[in-house]
Design a protein around this motif. Sequence first.
Motif, PDB file in Angstrom:
ATOM      1  N   LEU A 130      -1.000   2.457   8.551  1.00 44.18           N
ATOM      2  CA  LEU A 130      -1.622   3.305   7.537  1.00 44.18           C
ATOM      3  C   LEU A 130      -0.731   3.397   6.299  1.00 44.18           C
ATOM      4  O   LEU A 130      -1.210   3.249   5.167  1.00 44.18           O
ATOM      5  CB  LEU A 130      -1.875   4.693   8.125  1.00 44.18           C
ATOM      6  N   LEU A 131       0.577   3.601   6.496  1.00 43.54           N
ATOM      7  CA  LEU A 131       1.502   3.653   5.363  1.00 43.54           C
ATOM      8  C   LEU A 131       1.491   2.330   4.599  1.00 43.54           C
ATOM      9  O   LEU A 131       1.487   2.324   3.360  1.00 43.54           O
ATOM     10  CB  LEU A 131       2.920   3.964   5.844  1.00 43.54           C
ATOM     11  N   ALA A 132       1.461   1.214   5.325  1.00 40.44           N
ATOM     12  CA  ALA A 132       1.482  -0.100   4.671  1.00 40.44           C
ATOM     13  C   ALA A 132       0.250  -0.306   3.791  1.00 40.44           C
ATOM     14  O   ALA A 132       0.353  -0.871   2.698  1.00 40.44           O
ATOM     15  CB  ALA A 132       1.596  -1.205   5.719  1.00 40.44           C
ATOM     16  N   PHE A 133      -0.910   0.169   4.235  1.00 39.13           N
ATOM     17  CA  PHE A 133      -2.100   0.078   3.389  1.00 39.13           C
ATOM     18  C   PHE A 133      -1.937   0.953   2.149  1.00 39.13           C
ATOM     19  O   PHE A 133      -2.363   0.571   1.059  1.00 39.13           O
ATOM     20  CB  PHE A 133      -3.365   0.465   4.166  1.00 39.13           C
ATOM     21  N   LEU A 134      -1.314   2.112   2.302  1.00 40.11           N
ATOM     22  CA  LEU A 134      -1.102   2.994   1.155  1.00 40.11           C
ATOM     23  C   LEU A 134      -0.025   2.443   0.222  1.00 40.11           C
ATOM     24  O   LEU A 134      -0.090   2.667  -0.994  1.00 40.11           O
ATOM     25  CB  LEU A 134      -0.767   4.410   1.615  1.00 40.11           C
ATOM     26  N   TRP A 135       0.978   1.748   0.746  1.00 38.44           N
ATOM     27  CA  TRP A 135       1.965   1.100  -0.131  1.00 38.44           C
ATOM     28  C   TRP A 135       1.286   0.027  -0.975  1.00 38.44           C
ATOM     29  O   TRP A 135       1.659  -0.194  -2.114  1.00 38.44           O
ATOM     30  CB  TRP A 135       3.093   0.471   0.684  1.00 38.44           C
ATOM     31  N   LYS A 136       0.293  -0.611  -0.415  1.00 34.58           N
ATOM     32  CA  LYS A 136      -0.451  -1.652  -1.124  1.00 34.58           C
ATOM     33  C   LYS A 136      -1.394  -1.043  -2.164  1.00 34.58           C
ATOM     34  O   LYS A 136      -1.517  -1.547  -3.270  1.00 34.58           O
ATOM     35  CB  LYS A 136      -1.242  -2.466  -0.103  1.00 34.58           C
ATOM     36  N   GLN A 137      -2.064   0.059  -1.795  1.00 33.48           N
ATOM     37  CA  GLN A 137      -2.987   0.757  -2.700  1.00 33.48           C
ATOM     38  C   GLN A 137      -2.998   2.235  -2.323  1.00 33.48           C
ATOM     39  O   GLN A 137      -3.618   2.622  -1.344  1.00 33.48           O
ATOM     40  CB  GLN A 137      -4.392   0.170  -2.595  1.00 33.48           C
ATOM     41  N   LEU A 174      -9.599   4.054   4.246  1.00 33.89           N
ATOM     42  CA  LEU A 174      -8.544   3.656   5.184  1.00 33.89           C
ATOM     43  C   LEU A 174      -9.129   3.252   6.531  1.00 33.89           C
ATOM     44  O   LEU A 174      -8.686   2.284   7.147  1.00 33.89           O
ATOM     45  CB  LEU A 174      -7.533   4.802   5.369  1.00 33.89           C
ATOM     46  N   SER A 175     -10.122   3.982   6.966  1.00 31.11           N
ATOM     47  CA  SER A 175     -10.790   3.665   8.223  1.00 31.11           C
ATOM     48  C   SER A 175     -11.430   2.278   8.160  1.00 31.11           C
ATOM     49  O   SER A 175     -11.291   1.471   9.084  1.00 31.11           O
ATOM     50  CB  SER A 175     -11.838   4.736   8.529  1.00 31.11           C
ATOM     51  N   ASP A 176     -12.108   1.983   7.063  1.00 29.06           N
ATOM     52  CA  ASP A 176     -12.747   0.675   6.885  1.00 29.06           C
ATOM     53  C   ASP A 176     -11.718  -0.451   6.840  1.00 29.06           C
ATOM     54  O   ASP A 176     -11.902  -1.501   7.461  1.00 29.06           O
ATOM     55  CB  ASP A 176     -13.593   0.645   5.611  1.00 29.06           C
ATOM     56  N   LYS A 177     -10.639  -0.243   6.104  1.00 28.81           N
ATOM     57  CA  LYS A 177      -9.625  -1.289   5.953  1.00 28.81           C
ATOM     58  C   LYS A 177      -8.890  -1.575   7.262  1.00 28.81           C
ATOM     59  O   LYS A 177      -8.545  -2.712   7.544  1.00 28.81           O
ATOM     60  CB  LYS A 177      -8.612  -0.900   4.864  1.00 28.81           C
ATOM     61  N   THR A 178      -8.629  -0.541   8.044  1.00 31.38           N
ATOM     62  CA  THR A 178      -7.836  -0.707   9.263  1.00 31.38           C
ATOM     63  C   THR A 178      -8.680  -0.996  10.498  1.00 31.38           C
ATOM     64  O   THR A 178      -8.154  -1.471  11.505  1.00 31.38           O
ATOM     65  CB  THR A 178      -7.004   0.555   9.546  1.00 31.38           C
ATOM     66  N   GLY A 179      -9.966  -0.653  10.421  1.00 27.15           N
ATOM     67  CA  GLY A 179     -10.807  -0.803  11.607  1.00 27.15           C
ATOM     68  C   GLY A 179     -10.605   0.315  12.609  1.00 27.15           C
ATOM     69  O   GLY A 179     -11.007   0.223  13.760  1.00 27.15           O
ATOM     70  N   VAL A 180      -9.983   1.400  12.167  1.00 23.97           N
ATOM     71  CA  VAL A 180      -9.749   2.573  13.013  1.00 23.97           C
ATOM     72  C   VAL A 180     -10.852   3.583  12.730  1.00 23.97           C
ATOM     73  O   VAL A 180     -11.156   3.859  11.564  1.00 23.97           O
ATOM     74  CB  VAL A 180      -8.354   3.185  12.713  1.00 23.97           C
ATOM     75  N   ASP A 181     -11.451   4.136  13.786  1.00 26.54           N
ATOM     76  CA  ASP A 181     -12.540   5.089  13.563  1.00 26.54           C
ATOM     77  C   ASP A 181     -12.031   6.312  12.798  1.00 26.54           C
ATOM     78  O   ASP A 181     -10.858   6.636  12.813  1.00 26.54           O
ATOM     79  CB  ASP A 181     -13.205   5.491  14.884  1.00 26.54           C
ATOM     80  N   GLY A 221      -6.517  12.057  12.705  1.00 27.57           N
ATOM     81  CA  GLY A 221      -5.320  12.453  13.458  1.00 27.57           C
ATOM     82  C   GLY A 221      -4.069  11.766  12.940  1.00 27.57           C
ATOM     83  O   GLY A 221      -2.999  12.396  12.843  1.00 27.57           O
ATOM     84  N   LEU A 222      -4.172  10.486  12.595  1.00 27.03           N
ATOM     85  CA  LEU A 222      -3.021   9.764  12.041  1.00 27.03           C
ATOM     86  C   LEU A 222      -2.591  10.392  10.721  1.00 27.03           C
ATOM     87  O   LEU A 222      -1.393  10.604  10.480  1.00 27.03           O
ATOM     88  CB  LEU A 222      -3.377   8.290  11.816  1.00 27.03           C
ATOM     89  N   ILE A 223      -3.565  10.709   9.883  1.00 23.65           N
ATOM     90  CA  ILE A 223      -3.258  11.323   8.586  1.00 23.65           C
ATOM     91  C   ILE A 223      -2.649  12.705   8.792  1.00 23.65           C
ATOM     92  O   ILE A 223      -1.666  13.065   8.130  1.00 23.65           O
ATOM     93  CB  ILE A 223      -4.525  11.392   7.705  1.00 23.65           C
ATOM     94  N   ASP A 224      -3.191  13.481   9.721  1.00 23.73           N
ATOM     95  CA  ASP A 224      -2.637  14.816  10.010  1.00 23.73           C
ATOM     96  C   ASP A 224      -1.164  14.728  10.367  1.00 23.73           C
ATOM     97  O   ASP A 224      -0.344  15.507   9.869  1.00 23.73           O
ATOM     98  CB  ASP A 224      -3.392  15.479  11.168  1.00 23.73           C
ATOM     99  N   ARG A 225      -0.816  13.791  11.256  1.00 22.39           N
ATOM    100  CA  ARG A 225       0.579  13.664  11.689  1.00 22.39           C
ATOM    101  C   ARG A 225       1.483  13.207  10.544  1.00 22.39           C
ATOM    102  O   ARG A 225       2.602  13.704  10.389  1.00 22.39           O
ATOM    103  CB  ARG A 225       0.688  12.734  12.890  1.00 22.39           C
ATOM    104  N   LEU A 226       0.991  12.249   9.744  1.00 21.64           N
ATOM    105  CA  LEU A 226       1.797  11.795   8.610  1.00 21.64           C
ATOM    106  C   LEU A 226       1.958  12.900   7.567  1.00 21.64           C
ATOM    107  O   LEU A 226       3.014  13.027   6.943  1.00 21.64           O
ATOM    108  CB  LEU A 226       1.175  10.544   7.980  1.00 21.64           C
ATOM    109  N   ALA A 227       0.934  13.718   7.380  1.00 18.80           N
ATOM    110  CA  ALA A 227       1.014  14.841   6.436  1.00 18.80           C
ATOM    111  C   ALA A 227       1.987  15.893   6.960  1.00 18.80           C
ATOM    112  O   ALA A 227       2.798  16.430   6.205  1.00 18.80           O
ATOM    113  CB  ALA A 227      -0.368  15.435   6.209  1.00 18.80           C
ATOM    114  N   LYS A 228       1.901  16.176   8.254  1.00 23.82           N
ATOM    115  CA  LYS A 228       2.791  17.172   8.867  1.00 23.82           C
ATOM    116  C   LYS A 228       4.262  16.771   8.704  1.00 23.82           C
ATOM    117  O   LYS A 228       5.126  17.617   8.477  1.00 23.82           O
ATOM    118  CB  LYS A 228       2.455  17.304  10.349  1.00 23.82           C
ATOM    119  N   ASP A 229       4.524  15.455   8.779  1.00 20.24           N
ATOM    120  CA  ASP A 229       5.896  14.956   8.641  1.00 20.24           C
ATOM    121  C   ASP A 229       6.298  14.710   7.191  1.00 20.24           C
ATOM    122  O   ASP A 229       7.404  14.243   6.923  1.00 20.24           O
ATOM    123  CB  ASP A 229       6.067  13.668   9.452  1.00 20.24           C
ATOM    124  N   GLY A 230       5.392  15.010   6.255  1.00 16.27           N
ATOM    125  CA  GLY A 230       5.726  14.916   4.833  1.00 16.27           C
ATOM    126  C   GLY A 230       5.639  13.521   4.236  1.00 16.27           C
ATOM    127  O   GLY A 230       6.210  13.270   3.171  1.00 16.27           O
TER     128      GLY A 230
END
Length: 151
Positions: free
Chosen positions: A53-60, A68-75, A81-90
């Motif tokens: 997820l971070l790598a896609f955001l580094w790209k755009q 992000l869901s479309d690009k990664t193929g993650v529902d 949940g992935l975004i929540d955890r990354l947000a929680k960790d800053g």
Amino acid sequence: MYNELLYRPLGSIVKYDIEQTIGFLLAKAHQRGYALFKERLNPFGLTPQQYCLLAFLWKQDALTQAELSDKTGVDRTTMGGLIDRLAKDGHVQRLPHPDDRRAYRICLTERGKSLEDELCPLAREVRERFLARLTPDEQETLRGLLEKLRN
């Protein structure tokens, strides 16, 4: 010839050899690569999915959860949940979307941006270790075949 690998005679009964199937081999290769990458990301408190997820955001940067869901193929639920955890960790923050009141842009924080210089070389190192048994030509062939299967 391919069927000879999958179906091996056992007396008068033909048995299906699961260990020679493309799906099984792909799954096991994925598990090995995932484990190598997870081991290297552990000190950073990240999982391979979070890195992706971070790598896609580094790209755009500033993509929506749906993008992000479309690009990664993650529902979308798992992506939330992935975004929540990354947000929680800053590492990322949700900011209002300027054109859609129902959507948020997922934006890298300075902390999230700073990880790129440290984690990209680590990812290359893991990739090189994972693919070490393949020649450069074999690696390119594999990449091309996987792209065909993905699309």
